[in-house]
Design a protein around this motif. Sequence first.
Motif, PDB file in Angstrom:
ATOM      1  N   GLY A 107       0.772  -1.232   0.000  1.00 42.85           N
ATOM      2  CA  GLY A 107       0.000   0.000   0.000  1.00 42.85           C
ATOM      3  C   GLY A 107       0.801   1.279   0.000  1.00 42.85           C
ATOM      4  N   ASN A 108       1.937   1.272  -0.676  1.00 37.47           N
ATOM      5  CA  ASN A 108       2.675   2.524  -0.785  1.00 37.47           C
ATOM      6  C   ASN A 108       3.156   2.743  -2.209  1.00 37.47           C
ATOM      7  N   ASP A 109       3.639   3.942  -2.455  1.00 37.95           N
ATOM      8  CA  ASP A 109       4.208   4.245  -3.767  1.00 37.95           C
ATOM      9  C   ASP A 109       5.631   3.737  -3.795  1.00 37.95           C
ATOM     10  N   ASN A 110       6.077   3.359  -4.983  1.00 37.41           N
ATOM     11  CA  ASN A 110       7.409   2.801  -5.124  1.00 37.41           C
ATOM     12  C   ASN A 110       8.021   3.370  -6.385  1.00 37.41           C
ATOM     13  N   ASP A 111       9.314   3.519  -6.392  1.00 36.22           N
ATOM     14  CA  ASP A 111      10.006   3.997  -7.582  1.00 36.22           C
ATOM     15  C   ASP A 111      10.350   2.797  -8.461  1.00 36.22           C
ATOM     16  N   TYR A 112       9.360   2.331  -9.209  1.00 34.54           N
ATOM     17  CA  TYR A 112       9.554   1.157 -10.056  1.00 34.54           C
ATOM     18  C   TYR A 112      10.506   1.449 -11.212  1.00 34.54           C
ATOM     19  N   VAL A 113      10.660   2.716 -11.602  1.00 33.75           N
ATOM     20  CA  VAL A 113      11.641   3.056 -12.643  1.00 33.75           C
ATOM     21  C   VAL A 113      13.050   2.830 -12.100  1.00 33.75           C
ATOM     22  N   ASP A 114      13.275   3.235 -10.858  1.00 29.76           N
ATOM     23  CA  ASP A 114      14.571   2.996 -10.234  1.00 29.76           C
ATOM     24  C   ASP A 114      14.822   1.495 -10.079  1.00 29.76           C
ATOM     25  N   ALA A 115      13.776   0.744  -9.712  1.00 32.44           N
ATOM     26  CA  ALA A 115      13.918  -0.710  -9.587  1.00 32.44           C
ATOM     27  C   ALA A 115      14.300  -1.331 -10.928  1.00 32.44           C
ATOM     28  N   ALA A 116      13.727  -0.807 -12.005  1.00 32.93           N
ATOM     29  CA  ALA A 116      14.073  -1.315 -13.343  1.00 32.93           C
ATOM     30  C   ALA A 116      15.543  -1.069 -13.644  1.00 32.93           C
ATOM     31  N   LYS A 117      16.011   0.117 -13.313  1.00 31.03           N
ATOM     32  CA  LYS A 117      17.421   0.459 -13.563  1.00 31.03           C
ATOM     33  C   LYS A 117      18.351  -0.396 -12.705  1.00 31.03           C
ATOM     34  N   GLN A 118      17.996  -0.577 -11.432  1.00 27.84           N
ATOM     35  CA  GLN A 118      18.833  -1.363 -10.533  1.00 27.84           C
ATOM     36  C   GLN A 118      18.841  -2.843 -10.906  1.00 27.84           C
ATOM     37  N   GLY A 119      17.836  -3.278 -11.656  1.00 28.87           N
ATOM     38  CA  GLY A 119      17.760  -4.666 -12.088  1.00 28.87           C
ATOM     39  C   GLY A 119      18.715  -5.014 -13.208  1.00 28.87           C
ATOM     40  N   VAL A 120      19.375  -3.995 -13.779  1.00 29.17           N
ATOM     41  CA  VAL A 120      20.347  -4.231 -14.850  1.00 29.17           C
ATOM     42  C   VAL A 120      21.741  -4.245 -14.209  1.00 29.17           C
ATOM     43  N   VAL A 121      22.332  -5.428 -14.158  1.00 27.85           N
ATOM     44  CA  VAL A 121      23.615  -5.605 -13.481  1.00 27.85           C
ATOM     45  C   VAL A 121      24.524  -6.470 -14.347  1.00 27.85           C
ATOM     46  N   ASP A 122      25.747  -6.016 -14.545  1.00 30.19           N
ATOM     47  CA  ASP A 122      26.772  -6.836 -15.212  1.00 30.19           C
ATOM     48  C   ASP A 122      27.309  -7.789 -14.141  1.00 30.19           C
ATOM     49  N   ILE A 123      26.848  -9.018 -14.151  1.00 27.88           N
ATOM     50  CA  ILE A 123      27.179  -9.980 -13.094  1.00 27.88           C
ATOM     51  C   ILE A 123      28.675 -10.294 -13.083  1.00 27.88           C
ATOM     52  N   ASN A 124      29.298 -10.390 -14.248  1.00 28.66           N
ATOM     53  CA  ASN A 124      30.739 -10.651 -14.272  1.00 28.66           C
ATOM     54  C   ASN A 124      31.513  -9.549 -13.549  1.00 28.66           C
ATOM     55  N   GLN A 125      31.130  -8.309 -13.811  1.00 28.64           N
ATOM     56  CA  GLN A 125      31.779  -7.187 -13.148  1.00 28.64           C
ATOM     57  C   GLN A 125      31.469  -7.202 -11.650  1.00 28.64           C
ATOM     58  N   TYR A 126      30.243  -7.487 -11.291  1.00 25.77           N
ATOM     59  CA  TYR A 126      29.838  -7.568  -9.889  1.00 25.77           C
ATOM     60  C   TYR A 126      30.659  -8.621  -9.152  1.00 25.77           C
ATOM     61  N   LEU A 127      30.764  -9.819  -9.751  1.00 28.41           N
ATOM     62  CA  LEU A 127      31.532 -10.906  -9.125  1.00 28.41           C
ATOM     63  C   LEU A 127      33.011 -10.561  -9.018  1.00 28.41           C
ATOM     64  N   ALA A 128      33.540  -9.912 -10.048  1.00 26.72           N
ATOM     65  CA  ALA A 128      34.958  -9.544 -10.037  1.00 26.72           C
ATOM     66  C   ALA A 128      35.242  -8.529  -8.925  1.00 26.72           C
ATOM     67  N   ASN A 129      34.280  -7.689  -8.598  1.00 24.93           N
ATOM     68  CA  ASN A 129      34.472  -6.653  -7.578  1.00 24.93           C
ATOM     69  C   ASN A 129      34.178  -7.151  -6.173  1.00 24.93           C
ATOM     70  N   MET A 130      33.617  -8.336  -6.034  1.00 22.65           N
ATOM     71  CA  MET A 130      33.261  -8.852  -4.712  1.00 22.65           C
ATOM     72  C   MET A 130      34.487  -9.045  -3.817  1.00 22.65           C
ATOM     73  N   GLY A 131      35.579  -9.493  -4.381  1.00 24.36           N
ATOM     74  CA  GLY A 131      36.768  -9.769  -3.605  1.00 24.36           C
ATOM     75  C   GLY A 131      37.609  -8.555  -3.301  1.00 24.36           C
ATOM     76  N   LYS A 132      37.222  -7.404  -3.806  1.00 22.41           N
ATOM     77  CA  LYS A 132      38.040  -6.192  -3.624  1.00 22.41           C
ATOM     78  C   LYS A 132      37.636  -5.422  -2.408  1.00 22.41           C
TER      79      LYS A 132
END
Length: 132
Positions: A107-132
Amino acid sequence: MAKELILISHGKMADGIKESCELIMGPQEHVHSVCLLPEESPEDFKKKFDDEVAKFDLNDVIVFCDLMGGTPCNVVSRLIMGGEKIHLVAGMNLPMVISWINAQMIGNDNDYVDAAKQGVVDINQYLANMGK
């Protein structure tokens, strides 16, 4: 009163996102899809869209489309330019739809446009940065 979400797309993407969403979130009676099929014209799509939105008060409808500038988006954009009170957002993806549904559930407003943007992730880059 619950809001209604109409997903529109080229091909069956809108149907697929709705089905995938329901796999994760369960059945969604307030999420609908209208697809432009290869054998259909813009006029055919407009009729299908008009038939779907006629079921609802437009103040309670939001439309997510697959691609800005594509036929589904352009058909609805022309309706908006003609005075229809339709809220249209381009760039639909599954995180966006799930975010919208979650917001409706609590029952609240949500920034679904921001959620759409945050849903785009380069997983290889994300995984490579996990250990840093």
